[in-house]
Motif scaffolding. Structure first.
Motif, PDB file in Angstrom:
ATOM      1  N   SER A  26       8.942  11.781  -7.704  1.00  0.00           N
ATOM      2  CA  SER A  26       9.495  10.657  -7.813  1.00  0.00           C
ATOM      3  C   SER A  26      10.529  10.364  -9.052  1.00  0.00           C
ATOM      4  O   SER A  26      11.276   9.395  -9.184  1.00  0.00           O
ATOM      5  CB  SER A  26       8.416   9.539  -7.884  1.00  0.00           C
ATOM      6  N   PHE A  27      10.697  11.152  -9.867  1.00  0.00           N
ATOM      7  CA  PHE A  27      11.157  11.079 -11.053  1.00  0.00           C
ATOM      8  C   PHE A  27      12.410  12.091 -10.734  1.00  0.00           C
ATOM      9  O   PHE A  27      13.158  12.182 -11.978  1.00  0.00           O
ATOM     10  CB  PHE A  27      10.530  11.487 -12.335  1.00  0.00           C
ATOM     11  N   GLU A  28      12.539  12.669  -9.881  1.00  0.00           N
ATOM     12  CA  GLU A  28      13.513  13.481  -9.544  1.00  0.00           C
ATOM     13  C   GLU A  28      13.610  14.950 -10.326  1.00  0.00           C
ATOM     14  O   GLU A  28      14.583  15.215 -10.414  1.00  0.00           O
ATOM     15  CB  GLU A  28      14.994  12.925  -9.519  1.00  0.00           C
ATOM     16  N   CYS A  29      12.288  15.306 -10.568  1.00  0.00           N
ATOM     17  CA  CYS A  29      12.307  16.570 -11.224  1.00  0.00           C
ATOM     18  C   CYS A  29      12.497  17.490  -9.927  1.00  0.00           C
ATOM     19  O   CYS A  29      12.111  17.022  -8.944  1.00  0.00           O
ATOM     20  CB  CYS A  29      10.901  17.008 -11.800  1.00  0.00           C
ATOM     21  N   THR A  30      13.313  18.321  -9.916  1.00  0.00           N
ATOM     22  CA  THR A  30      14.182  19.207  -8.803  1.00  0.00           C
ATOM     23  C   THR A  30      13.605  20.701  -8.927  1.00  0.00           C
ATOM     24  O   THR A  30      13.570  21.398  -9.888  1.00  0.00           O
ATOM     25  CB  THR A  30      15.558  19.150  -8.924  1.00  0.00           C
ATOM     26  N   PHE A  31      13.182  21.142  -7.649  1.00  0.00           N
ATOM     27  CA  PHE A  31      12.654  22.561  -7.604  1.00  0.00           C
ATOM     28  C   PHE A  31      13.041  23.131  -6.309  1.00  0.00           C
ATOM     29  O   PHE A  31      13.333  22.409  -5.248  1.00  0.00           O
ATOM     30  CB  PHE A  31      10.972  22.752  -7.694  1.00  0.00           C
ATOM     31  N   CYS A  32      13.455  24.509  -6.159  1.00  0.00           N
ATOM     32  CA  CYS A  32      13.816  25.156  -4.875  1.00  0.00           C
ATOM     33  C   CYS A  32      12.306  25.139  -3.921  1.00  0.00           C
ATOM     34  O   CYS A  32      11.468  24.796  -4.450  1.00  0.00           O
ATOM     35  CB  CYS A  32      14.306  26.399  -5.083  1.00  0.00           C
ATOM     36  N   GLU A  33      12.702  25.685  -2.931  1.00  0.00           N
ATOM     37  CA  GLU A  33      11.521  25.478  -1.913  1.00  0.00           C
ATOM     38  C   GLU A  33      10.525  26.675  -2.186  1.00  0.00           C
ATOM     39  O   GLU A  33       9.340  26.146  -2.145  1.00  0.00           O
ATOM     40  CB  GLU A  33      12.124  25.777  -0.446  1.00  0.00           C
ATOM     41  N   SER A  34      10.962  27.848  -2.701  1.00  0.00           N
ATOM     42  CA  SER A  34       9.836  28.896  -2.787  1.00  0.00           C
ATOM     43  C   SER A  34       9.105  28.441  -3.816  1.00  0.00           C
ATOM     44  O   SER A  34       7.897  28.587  -4.118  1.00  0.00           O
ATOM     45  CB  SER A  34      10.687  30.092  -3.106  1.00  0.00           C
ATOM     46  N   CYS A  35       9.815  27.637  -5.081  1.00  0.00           N
ATOM     47  CA  CYS A  35       8.917  27.269  -6.325  1.00  0.00           C
ATOM     48  C   CYS A  35       7.939  26.325  -6.019  1.00  0.00           C
ATOM     49  O   CYS A  35       6.837  26.104  -6.236  1.00  0.00           O
ATOM     50  CB  CYS A  35       9.728  26.879  -7.635  1.00  0.00           C
ATOM     51  N   ALA A  36       8.320  25.168  -5.151  1.00  0.00           N
ATOM     52  CA  ALA A  36       7.848  24.027  -4.875  1.00  0.00           C
ATOM     53  C   ALA A  36       6.467  24.393  -4.054  1.00  0.00           C
ATOM     54  O   ALA A  36       5.471  23.908  -4.148  1.00  0.00           O
ATOM     55  CB  ALA A  36       8.691  22.876  -4.174  1.00  0.00           C
ATOM     56  N   THR A  37       6.714  25.049  -2.805  1.00  0.00           N
ATOM     57  CA  THR A  37       5.826  25.405  -1.883  1.00  0.00           C
ATOM     58  C   THR A  37       4.844  26.534  -2.334  1.00  0.00           C
ATOM     59  O   THR A  37       3.766  26.816  -1.755  1.00  0.00           O
ATOM     60  CB  THR A  37       6.306  25.512  -0.605  1.00  0.00           C
ATOM     61  N   GLY A  38       5.465  27.313  -3.304  1.00  0.00           N
ATOM     62  CA  GLY A  38       4.862  28.710  -3.791  1.00  0.00           C
ATOM     63  C   GLY A  38       3.920  28.317  -4.806  1.00  0.00           C
ATOM     64  O   GLY A  38       2.734  27.828  -4.988  1.00  0.00           O
ATOM     65  N   SER A  39       4.607  28.543  -6.114  1.00  0.00           N
ATOM     66  CA  SER A  39       3.713  28.595  -7.360  1.00  0.00           C
ATOM     67  C   SER A  39       3.295  27.281  -7.725  1.00  0.00           C
ATOM     68  O   SER A  39       2.147  27.021  -8.378  1.00  0.00           O
ATOM     69  CB  SER A  39       4.365  29.151  -8.426  1.00  0.00           C
ATOM     70  N   LEU A  40       3.872  26.177  -7.505  1.00  0.00           N
ATOM     71  CA  LEU A  40       3.679  24.761  -7.661  1.00  0.00           C
ATOM     72  C   LEU A  40       2.722  24.226  -6.694  1.00  0.00           C
ATOM     73  O   LEU A  40       2.181  23.142  -7.209  1.00  0.00           O
ATOM     74  CB  LEU A  40       5.113  23.911  -7.928  1.00  0.00           C
ATOM     75  N   GLY A  41       2.657  24.546  -5.535  1.00  0.00           N
ATOM     76  CA  GLY A  41       1.693  23.872  -4.689  1.00  0.00           C
ATOM     77  C   GLY A  41       2.095  22.515  -4.376  1.00  0.00           C
ATOM     78  O   GLY A  41       1.160  21.561  -4.223  1.00  0.00           O
ATOM     79  N   THR A  42       3.459  22.198  -4.366  1.00  0.00           N
ATOM     80  CA  THR A  42       3.828  21.143  -3.928  1.00  0.00           C
ATOM     81  C   THR A  42       3.541  19.932  -4.795  1.00  0.00           C
ATOM     82  O   THR A  42       3.311  18.584  -4.470  1.00  0.00           O
ATOM     83  CB  THR A  42       3.867  20.444  -2.596  1.00  0.00           C
ATOM     84  N   ARG A  43       3.233  20.233  -6.181  1.00  0.00           N
ATOM     85  CA  ARG A  43       2.955  19.394  -7.270  1.00  0.00           C
ATOM     86  C   ARG A  43       3.975  19.573  -8.354  1.00  0.00           C
ATOM     87  O   ARG A  43       4.112  20.717  -8.892  1.00  0.00           O
ATOM     88  CB  ARG A  43       1.608  19.704  -7.652  1.00  0.00           C
ATOM     89  N   CYS A  44       4.444  18.396  -8.962  1.00  0.00           N
ATOM     90  CA  CYS A  44       5.542  18.569 -10.140  1.00  0.00           C
ATOM     91  C   CYS A  44       4.707  19.036 -11.216  1.00  0.00           C
ATOM     92  O   CYS A  44       3.536  18.301 -11.732  1.00  0.00           O
ATOM     93  CB  CYS A  44       5.953  17.201 -10.185  1.00  0.00           C
ATOM     94  N   PRO A  45       5.147  19.917 -11.920  1.00  0.00           N
ATOM     95  CA  PRO A  45       4.495  20.325 -13.117  1.00  0.00           C
ATOM     96  C   PRO A  45       4.805  19.511 -14.288  1.00  0.00           C
ATOM     97  O   PRO A  45       4.057  19.620 -15.375  1.00  0.00           O
ATOM     98  CB  PRO A  45       5.195  21.743 -13.414  1.00  0.00           C
ATOM     99  N   ASN A  46       5.680  18.491 -14.286  1.00  0.00           N
ATOM    100  CA  ASN A  46       6.185  17.746 -15.213  1.00  0.00           C
ATOM    101  C   ASN A  46       5.252  16.364 -15.316  1.00  0.00           C
ATOM    102  O   ASN A  46       4.744  15.897 -16.361  1.00  0.00           O
ATOM    103  CB  ASN A  46       7.357  17.398 -15.259  1.00  0.00           C
ATOM    104  N   CYS A  47       5.045  16.005 -14.195  1.00  0.00           N
ATOM    105  CA  CYS A  47       4.405  14.406 -13.913  1.00  0.00           C
ATOM    106  C   CYS A  47       3.248  14.611 -13.092  1.00  0.00           C
ATOM    107  O   CYS A  47       2.386  13.639 -12.984  1.00  0.00           O
ATOM    108  CB  CYS A  47       5.537  13.628 -13.489  1.00  0.00           C
ATOM    109  N   GLY A  48       2.903  15.576 -12.436  1.00  0.00           N
ATOM    110  CA  GLY A  48       1.798  15.798 -11.575  1.00  0.00           C
ATOM    111  C   GLY A  48       1.949  15.080 -10.311  1.00  0.00           C
ATOM    112  O   GLY A  48       0.956  14.949  -9.259  1.00  0.00           O
ATOM    113  N   GLY A  49       3.177  14.428  -9.831  1.00  0.00           N
ATOM    114  CA  GLY A  49       3.481  13.868  -8.628  1.00  0.00           C
ATOM    115  C   GLY A  49       3.760  14.874  -7.563  1.00  0.00           C
ATOM    116  O   GLY A  49       4.024  16.102  -7.607  1.00  0.00           O
ATOM    117  N   GLU A  50       3.789  14.526  -6.234  1.00  0.00           N
ATOM    118  CA  GLU A  50       3.967  15.178  -5.083  1.00  0.00           C
ATOM    119  C   GLU A  50       5.548  15.500  -5.099  1.00  0.00           C
ATOM    120  O   GLU A  50       6.234  14.779  -5.576  1.00  0.00           O
ATOM    121  CB  GLU A  50       3.302  14.461  -3.844  1.00  0.00           C
ATOM    122  N   LEU A  51       5.641  16.735  -4.575  1.00  0.00           N
ATOM    123  CA  LEU A  51       7.267  17.075  -4.343  1.00  0.00           C
ATOM    124  C   LEU A  51       7.705  17.149  -2.832  1.00  0.00           C
ATOM    125  O   LEU A  51       6.631  17.558  -1.957  1.00  0.00           O
ATOM    126  CB  LEU A  51       7.202  18.508  -4.707  1.00  0.00           C
TER     127      LEU A  51
END
Ligand SMILES: [Zn+2]
Ligand SMILES: [Zn+2]
Length: 82
Positions: A26-51
Motif C-alpha cells: 500500500s506504500f508502493e514498495c515495489t518488488f518483482c514477482e519472484s521476490c514477492a511470491t518467493g522469499s517474501l511470501g507476498t508480505r512487504c519486508p518494509n511495512c509488513g503489508g500485503e503485496l
C-alpha cells in the motif's frame, strides 16, 4: 496516483510501467514477482503489508503521467539469500 517505481527493491530487476510481474504494497514498495511470491511470501519486508500485483499504466497515459525513474533499493530488508 501510483508513482510506478522502475525496479525491484530486493534484486534491482527492472520493472517498467508495462511490466506484468510487478508487485506493490500500500506504500508502493515495489518488488518483482519472484521476490514477492518467493522469499517474501507476498508480505512487504518494509511495512509488513500485503503485496499485490501492480496494475499496468496504459501507454497512452504514460506521456502525461510518466512513471517514476527513482530507483529504490533496500536489499538489507529482504530475506537472507534474496
Ligand atoms: Zn526482485
Ligand atoms: Zn511496504
Amino acid at each position: 496516483m501510483l508513482s510506478m517505481r522502475p525496479n525491484c527493491e530486493c534484486c534491482d530487476r527492472d520493472l517498467g510501467p508495462g511490466a506484468a510481474e510487478a508487485y506493490i504494497c500500500s506504500f508502493e514498495c515495489t518488488f518483482c514477482e519472484s521476490c514477492a511470491t518467493g522469499s517474501l511470501g507476498t508480505r512487504c519486508p518494509n511495512c509488513g503489508g500485503e503485496l499485490v500485483r501492480r496494475p499496468r499504466r496504459p501507454l497512452a497515459l504514460l506521456a502525461k503521467y510518466p512513471a517514476s525513474v527513482d530507483r529504490v533499493l533496500s536489499r538489507s530488508r529482504c530475506a537472507p539469500g534474496a
